[in-house]
Motif scaffolding. Structure first.
Motif, PDB file in Angstrom:
ATOM      1  N   SER A 198      61.160 105.593  81.213  1.00 32.21           N
ATOM      2  CA  SER A 198      61.151 105.864  82.661  1.00 32.21           C
ATOM      3  C   SER A 198      60.727 104.617  83.436  1.00 32.21           C
ATOM      4  O   SER A 198      61.221 104.360  84.537  1.00 32.21           O
ATOM      5  CB  SER A 198      60.183 107.011  82.965  1.00 32.21           C
TER       6      SER A 198
ATOM      7  N   ARG B 267      74.293 109.338  88.049  1.00 29.58           N
ATOM      8  CA  ARG B 267      73.627 110.523  88.590  1.00 29.58           C
ATOM      9  C   ARG B 267      74.476 111.240  89.644  1.00 29.58           C
ATOM     10  O   ARG B 267      74.240 112.412  89.919  1.00 29.58           O
ATOM     11  CB  ARG B 267      72.295 110.126  89.228  1.00 29.58           C
TER      12      ARG B 267
ATOM     13  N   PRO C 262      70.226 106.905  96.825  1.00 36.70           N
ATOM     14  CA  PRO C 262      69.268 107.820  96.184  1.00 36.70           C
ATOM     15  C   PRO C 262      69.674 109.286  96.258  1.00 36.70           C
ATOM     16  O   PRO C 262      69.153 110.119  95.508  1.00 36.70           O
ATOM     17  CB  PRO C 262      67.964 107.563  96.954  1.00 36.70           C
TER      18      PRO C 262
ATOM     19  N   THR D  83      70.517 111.410  93.142  1.00 36.68           N
ATOM     20  CA  THR D  83      69.548 112.134  92.318  1.00 36.68           C
ATOM     21  C   THR D  83      69.656 113.643  92.547  1.00 36.68           C
ATOM     22  O   THR D  83      69.460 114.430  91.632  1.00 36.68           O
ATOM     23  CB  THR D  83      68.105 111.690  92.637  1.00 36.68           C
TER      24      THR D  83
ATOM     25  N   LYS E 268      72.426 114.952  90.523  1.00 35.41           N
ATOM     26  CA  LYS E 268      72.044 115.045  89.096  1.00 35.41           C
ATOM     27  C   LYS E 268      71.204 116.298  88.845  1.00 35.41           C
ATOM     28  O   LYS E 268      71.409 116.983  87.843  1.00 35.41           O
ATOM     29  CB  LYS E 268      71.275 113.792  88.676  1.00 35.41           C
ATOM     30  N   LEU E 269      70.279 116.609  89.749  1.00 36.10           N
ATOM     31  CA  LEU E 269      69.473 117.826  89.570  1.00 36.10           C
ATOM     32  C   LEU E 269      70.369 119.061  89.577  1.00 36.10           C
ATOM     33  O   LEU E 269      70.187 119.989  88.774  1.00 36.10           O
ATOM     34  CB  LEU E 269      68.424 117.948  90.682  1.00 36.10           C
TER      35      LEU E 269
ATOM     36  N   THR F   5      68.465 116.938  81.161  1.00 39.73           N
ATOM     37  CA  THR F   5      67.392 116.641  82.117  1.00 39.73           C
ATOM     38  C   THR F   5      66.632 115.379  81.724  1.00 39.73           C
ATOM     39  O   THR F   5      65.624 115.049  82.341  1.00 39.73           O
ATOM     40  CB  THR F   5      66.420 117.829  82.183  1.00 39.73           C
TER      41      THR F   5
ATOM     42  N   GLY G 135      67.575 108.961  83.463  1.00 39.10           N
ATOM     43  CA  GLY G 135      66.298 109.098  84.185  1.00 39.10           C
ATOM     44  C   GLY G 135      65.827 110.534  84.064  1.00 39.10           C
ATOM     45  O   GLY G 135      66.569 111.458  84.399  1.00 39.10           O
TER      46      GLY G 135
ATOM     47  N   GLN H 104      64.182 114.197  84.561  1.00 47.55           N
ATOM     48  CA  GLN H 104      64.197 115.015  85.776  1.00 47.55           C
ATOM     49  C   GLN H 104      62.957 114.765  86.639  1.00 47.55           C
ATOM     50  O   GLN H 104      63.044 114.765  87.868  1.00 47.55           O
ATOM     51  CB  GLN H 104      64.261 116.482  85.372  1.00 47.55           C
TER      52      GLN H 104
ATOM     53  N   GLN I 172      63.547 111.761  88.657  1.00 46.11           N
ATOM     54  CA  GLN I 172      64.499 112.055  89.754  1.00 46.11           C
ATOM     55  C   GLN I 172      63.763 112.731  90.912  1.00 46.11           C
ATOM     56  O   GLN I 172      63.993 112.415  92.081  1.00 46.11           O
ATOM     57  CB  GLN I 172      65.611 113.001  89.285  1.00 46.11           C
TER      58      GLN I 172
ATOM     59  N   THR J  67      61.865 110.212  92.733  1.00 45.20           N
ATOM     60  CA  THR J  67      62.757 109.394  93.570  1.00 45.20           C
ATOM     61  C   THR J  67      63.056 110.108  94.886  1.00 45.20           C
ATOM     62  O   THR J  67      63.028 109.503  95.965  1.00 45.20           O
ATOM     63  CB  THR J  67      64.077 109.106  92.816  1.00 45.20           C
TER      64      THR J  67
ATOM     65  N   THR K 203      66.729 119.861  97.393  1.00 39.79           N
ATOM     66  CA  THR K 203      67.916 119.990  96.532  1.00 39.79           C
ATOM     67  C   THR K 203      68.613 121.330  96.803  1.00 39.79           C
ATOM     68  O   THR K 203      69.842 121.397  96.889  1.00 39.79           O
ATOM     69  CB  THR K 203      67.505 119.873  95.049  1.00 39.79           C
TER      70      THR K 203
END
Lengths: 381, 319
Positions: free
Chosen positions: A141, A251, A310, A313, A316-317, A360, A364, A366, A369, A372, B218
């Motif tokens: 990381s 991502r 950014p 991210t 990606k989640l 995850t 990078g 989770q 992320q 970030t 999110t």
């Protein structure tokens, strides 16, 4: 390489997608081979390489890449359409060619033109493959703590160090290596990205067998390996920018390519599960839509010359959430993947289920992320 | 999306927030010239401006009858200047249907369409409006329609087309309003994380809190993104995309409010802070035009029965 671009297909992504669809419908042998479930990873790599060769020969995989680099023009939307169409025709994943949408956009944007003009067609056609050498045993990381060094010696740099979790190194020809060209204290400001030939003496690749039975990752040792200064990607000491460019794709836009295959899993493997509720199937459909919409926005941004930054991210989640909800449903409907993965389809389902528990972590963790987002998007104290 | 388009959308939203925050009921809609937009929904900019009102509605806890007005529009071919709003119907616990009117009632005519019988247009004088007292700063009335009241409505493009279009518009608009309300709850949590000091530092420095907030944004980004796709693609959206949008909005809107509440702690669960208004607004909108639970269940059954192809094609993304 002599094929000329069709201006209509360059201008009209819909017409291009229809043309690729028409080609797939003729069931070329390389496609027919690739849609079969292939649990053995090495075999899958060979079969996918053949498919990439066929796509290149037909010209399809060259759309979406600049003509100056061996492509036929168009944008990332063409690439998004090609893989979506392949998924619709039964291709299960990008297997070993994920870096076409993780590394290659960065190589095309920031790499040395002469080198990339040769490397891009070789990658697209499946003749050569790429690995990504970022993480090290003591720099996961905390990537900026990496210690692999590159020291200038005449007109070449000599690279010494150790990388781990190097994706597809066993199957790779080239590795994009992030190495330290500044002092240790320079952290992320003293890093440079190099293209290293994995076949060169002094490079040792030890494949790592993963929990799902594949060997996609490796530990790679570089012992005084010379790399011409002409193989720097981006600027000297500009490796962090290269890494961030890659991560924006890994991502962000990559999620588009991954979600193409999720619909296939949902329809093919989730919907039959008697122990899976309609609600779970519907929720998974919503999760996929969220990935498609956010990554689709990334595709549009990149096609217009901008980047996700950014915000990638968040995509990606969402991708991780979708992977987990779909694979939870796959498990619920396929107990054989835990007890008796005897046939190829179930063996492959087991691989994918287990991989969904580690999505995850790649690109990078989770938790990184989330940090970030907290720091860069929410600007929390 | 291109940068100029994004700027336009930001301007639509800013104008709508100012109008909704500054006045209530029909005045806010009049200030925006919003009623005129209903006849121009084929135009992407008019559509974007129309929907921006709803995100502003959620964010500012606005109180207008806009959602019912938008849902009613597809039933009528031409605008005769009479403002009609739709009451949202759902099966009642004891049988029959319950009808709900959202926003300050400013209209002379109410459209009622249960889906089980022909839609009817009733005069305001023919119904009984019973106020419903829940937080959310949204005026809500239970509507009782006298038996046999109203005149049947025959949409020019056919009833099924009108119903489908009405549902699409209402679901996308409700999703935007849920998004705005969730963003309102989230903004309170962000303020709290920055200002509330415990253990000698703002609680926003603690990773557990930071990650809750990162998940909340999110949740809302997912809603924003799918809803924007529905707005931009409109009739070119994949099949049943409005249901996907609404199901996701209800689910994620609630999640974002719950995460924000957790960051706020006990103060978030009091009448002293607006969180409960935002949260109740999300719950109210989730219950309109299909709850997230109902829609997700129906979508799952559809996937199983028909193995549809609900992909978003890159070709339409570039349009």
């Amino acid at each position: 390489m002599s094929k000329m671009p069709d201006p209509t297909l360059v201008a009209d992504v819909g017409a291009y997608a229809a043309a690729v669809d028409g080609w797939c419908a003729t069931r070329p042998p390389a496609l027919a081979a690739a849609v079969r479930p292939i649990p053995d990873y090495a075999t899958r790599v060979e079969v996918m390489s053949d498919l990439l060769g066929a796509l290149f020969d037909a010209g399809w995989s060259r759309y979406g890449w600049p003509e100056t680099l061996g492509g036929l023009g168009g944008s990332i939307l063409h690439r998004g359409a090609m893989w979506q169409t392949l998924a619709a025709h039964g291709v299960a994943s990008m297997a070993v060619f994920e870096h076409l949408e993780v590394l290659l956009p960065t190589l095309a944007a920031l790499g040395p033109t002469d080198f990339v003009a040769d490397a891009l067609p070789a990658f697209l056609s499946g003749r050569e493959r790429w690995a990504q050498g970022f993480s090290e045993p003591d720099a996961g990381s905390d990537l900026a703590a990496l210690r692999t060094r590159a020291v200038l010696d005449g007109d070449a740099y000599r690279i010494t160090g150790r990388k781990i979790w190097t994706s597809w190194a066993k199957y790779g020809t080239w590795c994009l290596v992030l190495a330290r060209t500044g002092t240790t204290e320079s952290r992320h400001r003293g890093l440079t990205a190099f293209v290293v030939d994995l076949r060169h003496p002094g490079v040792e690749v030890r494949a790592i067998e993963q929990a799902n039975g594949t060997d996609e990752l490796a530990e790679v040792t570089f012992d005084d390996v010379p790399v011409p200064a002409t193989r720097i990607v981006g600027d000297l000491d500009g490796g962090w920018k290269v890494a961030m460019h890659i991560l924006s794709h890994e991502r962000g836009t990559y999620a588009w390519f991954r979600q193409c295959f999720m619909y296939r899993d949902l329809i093919g493997h989730v919907a039959d599960g008697p122990a899976v509720s309609d609600r779970a199937v519907g929720d998974a459909l919503c999760d996929i839509a969220a990935v498609a919409a956010t990554s689709g926005e990334g595709l549009r941004l990149h096609a217009s010359g901008a980047t996700l930054g950014p915000r990638a991210t968040i995509t990606k989640l969402l991708l991780c959430e979708a992977e987990r909800s779909i694979q939870d449903a796959v498990l619920a409907g396929n107990a054989d993947l835990a007890l008796a993965p005897l046939d190829d389809t179930t063996a492959l389902l087991r691989q994918e289920y287990l991989f969904s528990r580690i999505v995850t972590v790649y690109g990078g963790s989770q938790q990184m992320q989330l940090e970030t987002i907290a720091k860069q998007l929410l600007e929390l104290p | 999306m291109s940068e100029p388009r994004s700027r336009d959308h930001d301007e639509f939203l800013a104008a709508a927030r100012a109008a909704v925050a500054g006045s209530t009921g029909a005045d806010a809609l009049d200030a925006l010239g919003w009623w005129d937009l209903l006849g121009m929904l084929d135009d992407p900019d008019a559509r974007a401006a129309t929907f921006a009102l709803f995100r502003a509605h959620g964010r500012e806890l606005g109180d207008t009858p806009a959602l019912g007005a938008l849902a009613a529009a597809p039933y009528f071919a031409t605008d005769d200047g009479t403002r009609t709003v739709m009451a949202f119907s759902r099966p009642a616990t004891g049988g029959g249907f319950a009808h709900t009117l959202l926003g300050t009632p400013v209209t002379e005519r109410i459209l009622v369409d249960t889906g089980a019988a022909a839609p009817v247009l009733v005069e305001a004088a023919e119904v009984t409006l019973t106020p419903v007292a829940v937080p959310g700063r949204l005026t809500i009335h239970a509507v009782t329609v006298a038996e046999g009241a109203g005149i049947p409505v025959t949409p020019a493009d056919g009833l099924e087309a009108a119903r489908a279009r009405s549902a699409f518009l209402a679901r996308v608009a409700a999703a935007y309003e849920i998004l705005g309300a969730a963003e309102g709850a989230f903004a309170l949590a962000i303020d709290h994380a920055n200002g509330r000091v415990q253990f000698g530092q703002p609680i926003g420095t603690f990773q557990a809190v930071r990650h809750l907030l990162a998940w909340a944004v999110t949740d809302t980004r997912a809603v924003e993104s799918v809803t924007d796709v529905a707005r931009d693609l409109d009739v070119a959206a994949p099949p049943r995309f409005d249901e996907i949008v609404k199901a996701l909005a209800g689910r994620n809107g609630r999640r974002a409010c719950e995460r924000s509440l957790q960051v706020l702690g006990a103060i978030g669960f009091t009448a002293e802070l607006d969180h409960h208004h935002f949260h109740s607004r999300v719950l109210a909108l989730d219950a309109v035009a299909g709850t997230s639970a109902e829609l997700a269940t129906a979508l799952g059954a559809w996937v199983r029965a028909e193995r549809p192809d609900p992909r978003i094609a890159p070709a339409v993304l570039s349009a």
